[in-house]
Design a protein around this motif. Sequence first.
Motif, PDB file in Angstrom:
ATOM      1  N   ASN A   1      11.650  12.609  -1.099  1.00  0.00           N
ATOM      2  CA  ASN A   1      12.578  11.753  -0.355  1.00  0.00           C
ATOM      3  C   ASN A   1      11.846  10.739   0.517  1.00  0.00           C
ATOM      4  OD1 ASN A   1      14.987  12.833  -1.343  1.00  0.00           O
ATOM      5  ND2 ASN A   1      15.020  14.447   0.192  1.00  0.00           N
ATOM      6  N   ILE A   2      10.744  11.161   1.129  1.00  0.00           N
ATOM      7  CA  ILE A   2       9.953  10.245   1.960  1.00  0.00           C
ATOM      8  C   ILE A   2       9.383   9.138   1.084  1.00  0.00           C
ATOM      9  CG2 ILE A   2       7.832  10.013   3.321  1.00  0.00           C
ATOM     10  CD1 ILE A   2       8.414  12.899   4.360  1.00  0.00           C
ATOM     11  N   GLU A   3       8.759   9.505  -0.021  1.00  0.00           N
ATOM     12  CA  GLU A   3       8.117   8.518  -0.891  1.00  0.00           C
ATOM     13  C   GLU A   3       9.117   7.529  -1.481  1.00  0.00           C
ATOM     14  OE1 GLU A   3       5.533  10.220  -3.811  1.00  0.00           O
ATOM     15  OE2 GLU A   3       4.153  10.993  -2.301  1.00  0.00           O
ATOM     16  N   ARG A   4      10.309   7.969  -1.765  1.00  0.00           N
ATOM     17  CA  ARG A   4      11.328   7.085  -2.321  1.00  0.00           C
ATOM     18  C   ARG A   4      12.053   6.287  -1.246  1.00  0.00           C
ATOM     19  NH1 ARG A   4      15.429   9.692  -4.146  1.00  0.00           N
ATOM     20  NH2 ARG A   4      14.817  11.749  -3.484  1.00  0.00           N
ATOM     21  N   GLY A   5      11.784   6.607   0.018  1.00  0.00           N
ATOM     22  CA  GLY A   5      12.472   5.924   1.104  1.00  0.00           C
ATOM     23  C   GLY A   5      13.922   6.347   1.206  1.00  0.00           C
ATOM     24  N   ALA A   6      14.234   7.518   0.645  1.00  0.00           N
ATOM     25  CA  ALA A   6      15.611   7.995   0.618  1.00  0.00           C
ATOM     26  C   ALA A   6      16.040   8.592   1.952  1.00  0.00           C
ATOM     27  CB  ALA A   6      15.786   9.033  -0.487  1.00  0.00           C
ATOM     28  N   LYS A   7      15.087   9.155   2.681  1.00  0.00           N
ATOM     29  CA  LYS A   7      15.392   9.773   3.977  1.00  0.00           C
ATOM     30  C   LYS A   7      14.226   9.541   4.922  1.00  0.00           C
ATOM     31  CE  LYS A   7      18.379  13.595   2.630  1.00  0.00           C
ATOM     32  NZ  LYS A   7      18.557  15.044   2.680  1.00  0.00           N
ATOM     33  N   ALA A   8      14.540   9.441   6.182  1.00  0.00           N
ATOM     34  CA  ALA A   8      13.495   9.342   7.199  1.00  0.00           C
ATOM     35  C   ALA A   8      12.831  10.704   7.358  1.00  0.00           C
ATOM     36  CB  ALA A   8      14.087   8.890   8.525  1.00  0.00           C
ATOM     37  N   ALA A   9      11.565  10.687   7.650  1.00  0.00           N
ATOM     38  CA  ALA A   9      10.822  11.926   7.834  1.00  0.00           C
ATOM     39  C   ALA A   9      10.928  12.396   9.274  1.00  0.00           C
ATOM     40  CB  ALA A   9       9.354  11.710   7.470  1.00  0.00           C
ATOM     41  N   ARG A  10      10.880  13.692   9.459  1.00  0.00           N
ATOM     42  CA  ARG A  10      10.823  14.244  10.812  1.00  0.00           C
ATOM     43  C   ARG A  10       9.441  13.972  11.385  1.00  0.00           C
ATOM     44  NH1 ARG A  10      12.719  20.377  10.435  1.00  0.00           N
ATOM     45  NH2 ARG A  10      10.705  20.403  11.459  1.00  0.00           N
ATOM     46  N   LEU A  11       9.361  13.909  12.695  1.00  0.00           N
ATOM     47  CA  LEU A  11       8.100  13.605  13.363  1.00  0.00           C
ATOM     48  C   LEU A  11       7.024  14.622  13.016  1.00  0.00           C
ATOM     49  CD1 LEU A  11       6.436  11.858  15.229  1.00  0.00           C
ATOM     50  CD2 LEU A  11       7.359  13.157  17.164  1.00  0.00           C
ATOM     51  N   ASP A  12       7.365  15.908  12.991  1.00  0.00           N
ATOM     52  CA  ASP A  12       6.345  16.918  12.676  1.00  0.00           C
ATOM     53  C   ASP A  12       5.822  16.754  11.252  1.00  0.00           C
ATOM     54  OD1 ASP A  12       8.892  17.814  11.776  1.00  0.00           O
ATOM     55  OD2 ASP A  12       8.194  19.885  11.716  1.00  0.00           O
ATOM     56  N   THR A  13       6.670  16.287  10.345  1.00  0.00           N
ATOM     57  CA  THR A  13       6.225  16.040   8.971  1.00  0.00           C
ATOM     58  C   THR A  13       5.294  14.840   8.920  1.00  0.00           C
ATOM     59  OG1 THR A  13       8.319  16.950   8.136  1.00  0.00           O
ATOM     60  CG2 THR A  13       7.009  15.627   6.603  1.00  0.00           C
ATOM     61  N   ILE A  14       5.642  13.790   9.649  1.00  0.00           N
ATOM     62  CA  ILE A  14       4.792  12.596   9.699  1.00  0.00           C
ATOM     63  C   ILE A  14       3.425  12.943  10.278  1.00  0.00           C
ATOM     64  CG2 ILE A  14       4.508  10.319  10.765  1.00  0.00           C
ATOM     65  CD1 ILE A  14       7.603  10.076  10.627  1.00  0.00           C
ATOM     66  N   VAL A  15       3.411  13.716  11.345  1.00  0.00           N
ATOM     67  CA  VAL A  15       2.146  14.125  11.959  1.00  0.00           C
ATOM     68  C   VAL A  15       1.335  14.963  10.973  1.00  0.00           C
ATOM     69  CG1 VAL A  15       1.132  15.541  13.800  1.00  0.00           C
ATOM     70  CG2 VAL A  15       3.007  13.971  14.325  1.00  0.00           C
ATOM     71  N   GLY A  16       1.987  15.851  10.252  1.00  0.00           N
ATOM     72  CA  GLY A  16       1.299  16.675   9.258  1.00  0.00           C
ATOM     73  C   GLY A  16       0.710  15.847   8.130  1.00  0.00           C
ATOM     74  N   ILE A  17       1.461  14.870   7.654  1.00  0.00           N
ATOM     75  CA  ILE A  17       0.970  13.996   6.581  1.00  0.00           C
ATOM     76  C   ILE A  17      -0.248  13.217   7.059  1.00  0.00           C
ATOM     77  CG2 ILE A  17       1.527  11.944   5.211  1.00  0.00           C
ATOM     78  CD1 ILE A  17       4.437  13.076   5.045  1.00  0.00           C
ATOM     79  N   ALA A  18      -0.165  12.668   8.265  1.00  0.00           N
ATOM     80  CA  ALA A  18      -1.301  11.920   8.819  1.00  0.00           C
ATOM     81  C   ALA A  18      -2.530  12.816   8.912  1.00  0.00           C
ATOM     82  CB  ALA A  18      -0.942  11.349  10.189  1.00  0.00           C
ATOM     83  N   ALA A  19      -2.342  14.053   9.343  1.00  0.00           N
ATOM     84  CA  ALA A  19      -3.463  14.987   9.467  1.00  0.00           C
ATOM     85  C   ALA A  19      -4.092  15.295   8.111  1.00  0.00           C
ATOM     86  CB  ALA A  19      -2.995  16.282  10.142  1.00  0.00           C
ATOM     87  N   VAL A  20      -3.257  15.497   7.104  1.00  0.00           N
ATOM     88  CA  VAL A  20      -3.764  15.800   5.757  1.00  0.00           C
ATOM     89  C   VAL A  20      -4.646  14.660   5.248  1.00  0.00           C
ATOM     90  CG1 VAL A  20      -3.084  16.051   3.327  1.00  0.00           C
ATOM     91  CG2 VAL A  20      -1.927  17.390   5.091  1.00  0.00           C
ATOM     92  N   PHE A  21      -4.240  13.425   5.519  1.00  0.00           N
ATOM     93  CA  PHE A  21      -4.987  12.270   5.016  1.00  0.00           C
ATOM     94  C   PHE A  21      -6.041  11.764   5.998  1.00  0.00           C
ATOM     95  CE2 PHE A  21      -0.944  11.727   2.523  1.00  0.00           C
ATOM     96  CZ  PHE A  21      -1.488  12.193   1.333  1.00  0.00           C
ATOM     97  N   GLY A  22      -6.105  12.375   7.169  1.00  0.00           N
ATOM     98  CA  GLY A  22      -7.117  11.980   8.143  1.00  0.00           C
ATOM     99  C   GLY A  22      -6.904  10.582   8.695  1.00  0.00           C
ATOM    100  N   VAL A  23      -5.639  10.200   8.895  1.00  0.00           N
ATOM    101  CA  VAL A  23      -5.323   8.885   9.448  1.00  0.00           C
ATOM    102  C   VAL A  23      -4.495   9.057  10.708  1.00  0.00           C
ATOM    103  CG1 VAL A  23      -5.383   7.766   7.175  1.00  0.00           C
ATOM    104  CG2 VAL A  23      -3.201   8.585   8.079  1.00  0.00           C
ATOM    105  N   GLU A  24      -4.422   8.007  11.497  1.00  0.00           N
ATOM    106  CA  GLU A  24      -3.548   8.005  12.664  1.00  0.00           C
ATOM    107  C   GLU A  24      -2.110   7.836  12.186  1.00  0.00           C
ATOM    108  OE1 GLU A  24      -4.485   8.425  15.861  1.00  0.00           O
ATOM    109  OE2 GLU A  24      -6.543   8.711  15.177  1.00  0.00           O
ATOM    110  N   VAL A  25      -1.175   8.383  12.929  1.00  0.00           N
ATOM    111  CA  VAL A  25       0.241   8.290  12.557  1.00  0.00           C
ATOM    112  C   VAL A  25       0.652   6.836  12.338  1.00  0.00           C
ATOM    113  CG1 VAL A  25       2.602   8.640  13.397  1.00  0.00           C
ATOM    114  CG2 VAL A  25       0.919  10.471  13.618  1.00  0.00           C
ATOM    115  N   GLY A  26       0.221   5.943  13.208  1.00  0.00           N
ATOM    116  CA  GLY A  26       0.592   4.540  13.092  1.00  0.00           C
ATOM    117  C   GLY A  26       0.156   3.903  11.789  1.00  0.00           C
TER     118      GLY A  26
END
Length: 110
Positions: free
Chosen positions: A41-66
Amino acid sequence: MTYKSTVTNLGKTVRRLRKSKDMTQEQLAEAVECNVDTISNIERGAKAARLDTIVGIAAVFGVEVGELFDVQPRNLPDETLKLLTLLENQPVDIIKTVTEQAKVLIRHKK
């Protein structure tokens, strides 16, 4: 930037980063500890992601949330944007090779 474009841009960035790491949606979902449908859903832009999910994704890829929201470089010449678009879905090794070749070209232009 509108709400919809923000959600869409986030999805494009997540997909690009995931593919650059040769990860499946299932692997990313497992790493972030969420459902695979959430990643889809996130990748398709179908739904907004929760903040904890966004933070987790950023951590997995080693990038800042922004960085997850910065998909459109601004104030770049059209030719540069075209090149970036061509590279966007390429594997990391291809992007690294192109980067190294660009550095060689720059050295020869000086």
